[in-house]
Design an enzyme around this catalytic site. Structure first.
Site, PDB file in Angstrom:
ATOM      1  N   CYS A   1       0.867  -1.182   0.000  1.00  0.00           N
ATOM      2  CA  CYS A   1       0.000   0.000   0.000  1.00  0.00           C
ATOM      3  C   CYS A   1       0.900   1.227   0.000  1.00  0.00           C
ATOM      4  O   CYS A   1       2.082   1.137  -0.371  1.00  0.00           O
ATOM      5  CB  CYS A   1      -0.985  -0.024   1.167  1.00  0.00           C
ATOM      6  SG  CYS A   1      -0.229   0.001   2.812  1.00  0.00           S
TER       7      CYS A   1
ATOM      8  N   CYS B   1      -1.436   0.730   7.378  1.00  0.00           N
ATOM      9  CA  CYS B   1      -2.876   0.426   7.499  1.00  0.00           C
ATOM     10  C   CYS B   1      -3.265  -0.805   6.690  1.00  0.00           C
ATOM     11  O   CYS B   1      -3.447  -1.894   7.239  1.00  0.00           O
ATOM     12  CB  CYS B   1      -3.733   1.625   7.068  1.00  0.00           C
ATOM     13  SG  CYS B   1      -3.448   3.134   8.025  1.00  0.00           S
ATOM     14  N   ARG B   2      -3.406  -0.650   5.368  1.00  0.00           N
ATOM     15  CA  ARG B   2      -3.986  -1.730   4.555  1.00  0.00           C
ATOM     16  C   ARG B   2      -3.054  -2.923   4.382  1.00  0.00           C
ATOM     17  O   ARG B   2      -3.479  -4.070   4.583  1.00  0.00           O
ATOM     18  CB  ARG B   2      -4.400  -1.182   3.175  1.00  0.00           C
ATOM     19  CG  ARG B   2      -5.547  -0.208   3.255  1.00  0.00           C
ATOM     20  CD  ARG B   2      -5.675   0.582   1.968  1.00  0.00           C
ATOM     21  NE  ARG B   2      -4.526   1.480   1.786  1.00  0.00           N
ATOM     22  CZ  ARG B   2      -4.295   2.188   0.694  1.00  0.00           C
ATOM     23  NH1 ARG B   2      -5.131   2.096  -0.336  1.00  0.00           N
ATOM     24  NH2 ARG B   2      -3.250   2.991   0.632  1.00  0.00           N
ATOM     25  N   SER B   3      -1.822  -2.690   3.946  1.00  0.00           N
ATOM     26  CA  SER B   3      -0.969  -3.863   3.672  1.00  0.00           C
ATOM     27  C   SER B   3      -0.576  -4.622   4.943  1.00  0.00           C
ATOM     28  O   SER B   3      -0.452  -5.857   4.887  1.00  0.00           O
ATOM     29  CB  SER B   3       0.243  -3.509   2.802  1.00  0.00           C
ATOM     30  OG  SER B   3       1.081  -2.576   3.406  1.00  0.00           O
TER      31      SER B   3
ATOM     32  N   ASN C   1       2.268   1.491   4.355  1.00  0.00           N
ATOM     33  CA  ASN C   1       2.576   0.234   5.054  1.00  0.00           C
ATOM     34  C   ASN C   1       2.290   0.314   6.555  1.00  0.00           C
ATOM     35  O   ASN C   1       2.970  -0.299   7.369  1.00  0.00           O
ATOM     36  CB  ASN C   1       4.023  -0.221   4.805  1.00  0.00           C
ATOM     37  CG  ASN C   1       4.331  -1.661   5.227  1.00  0.00           C
ATOM     38  OD1 ASN C   1       5.449  -1.966   5.621  1.00  0.00           O
ATOM     39  ND2 ASN C   1       3.372  -2.550   5.179  1.00  0.00           N
TER      40      ASN C   1
ATOM     41  N   ASP D   1      -8.157   3.760   0.955  1.00  0.00           N
ATOM     42  CA  ASP D   1      -7.218   4.195   1.996  1.00  0.00           C
ATOM     43  C   ASP D   1      -8.011   4.682   3.217  1.00  0.00           C
ATOM     44  O   ASP D   1      -8.743   5.660   3.125  1.00  0.00           O
ATOM     45  CB  ASP D   1      -6.377   5.336   1.419  1.00  0.00           C
ATOM     46  CG  ASP D   1      -5.290   5.782   2.373  1.00  0.00           C
ATOM     47  OD1 ASP D   1      -5.330   5.395   3.549  1.00  0.00           O
ATOM     48  OD2 ASP D   1      -4.413   6.530   1.924  1.00  0.00           O
TER      49      ASP D   1
HETATM   50  P1  4NP Z   1      -1.815   2.826   4.072  1.00  0.00           P
HETATM   51  O1  4NP Z   1      -2.468   4.185   4.643  1.00  0.00           O
HETATM   52  O2  4NP Z   1      -1.275   3.154   2.715  1.00  0.00           O
HETATM   53  O3  4NP Z   1      -2.974   1.880   4.009  1.00  0.00           O
HETATM   54  O4  4NP Z   1      -0.757   2.436   5.070  1.00  0.00           O
HETATM   55  C1  4NP Z   1      -1.774   5.383   4.706  1.00  0.00           C
HETATM   56  C2  4NP Z   1      -0.928   5.628   5.749  1.00  0.00           C
HETATM   57  C3  4NP Z   1      -0.282   6.832   5.840  1.00  0.00           C
HETATM   58  C4  4NP Z   1      -0.484   7.800   4.870  1.00  0.00           C
HETATM   59  C5  4NP Z   1      -1.332   7.544   3.821  1.00  0.00           C
HETATM   60  C6  4NP Z   1      -1.973   6.331   3.730  1.00  0.00           C
HETATM   61  N1  4NP Z   1       0.159   9.046   4.977  1.00  0.00           N
HETATM   62  O5  4NP Z   1      -0.101   9.916   4.146  1.00  0.00           O
HETATM   63  O6  4NP Z   1       0.984   9.241   5.898  1.00  0.00           O
END
Ligand code: 4NP
Length: 158
Positions: free
Chosen positions: A10, A15-17, A13, A127
């Site tokens: 993702c 939340c989703r992954s 790294n 997201d």
């Molecule tokens: P992820 O979510 O891609 O599912 O881990 C996010 C985590 C952090 C951010 C964006 C998406 N960020 O902008 O910091």
């Protein structure tokens, strides 16, 4: 027998992954097949490198019996494209960023994770970072469906 190597990707790294990594690992462990897999996750961005998963992701997964608290964020590495068999993007943006940096011969390994979810109209795991708890619940619903489909496909293949 060689292991099947899977990398979930993702943006951050956190939340989703990590939820995908934990969910798929949990499924594999329930079958007693952990020796047959290499499973990891990574982000296309580097903002959270070294951090544990977002506390909302950890709490949502734990309510479903999946412990992701020991994970630590890392960025996708060049070697990942050669090493992993499946490089599974959570959304189209992750997919296009991976495709842009991957050596051409490894691009077919890059797929959208939700291709593996049966009976699922959505093609991307949204997201959840800037939303509320319900975004994490929904992301985990999608991740669980795709994880089941992925494991079924690998079982059929082998
Ligand atoms: P992820 O979510 O891609 O599912 O881990 C996010 C985590 C952090 C951010 C964006 C998406 N960020 O902008 O910091």
């Amino acid at each position: 027998m060689s292991k099947t190597k899977i990398l979930f990707v993702c943006l951050g790294n956190i939340c989703r992954s990590p939820m995908a990594e934990g969910t798929f690992r949990h499924l594999v462990e329930q079958q007693g097949w952990q020796h047959l897999f290499e499973i990891d996750s990574a982000g296309t961005g580097a903002w959270h490198v070294g951090n544990p998963p977002d506390s909302r992701a950890t709490a949502t997964a734990l309510l479903r019996g999946i412990d992701i608290s020991g994970q630590s964020a890392r960025k996708v590495r060049h070697q990942d494209f050669e090493f992993y068999d499946y490089i599974l993007a959570m959304d189209e943006e992750n997919h296009s960023n991976l495709t842009r940096i991957a050596p051409e011969q490894y691009r077919p390994k890059i797929r959208l994770f939700l291709e593996f979810a049966q009976d699922q109209a959505e093609t991307e795991v949204p997201d959840p970072y800037y939303g509320g708890e319900s975004g994490f619940e929904h992301a985990l619903d999608l991740v669980q469906a795709a994880s089941r489909g992925l494991l079924a496909e690998i079982e059929d293949r082998d």
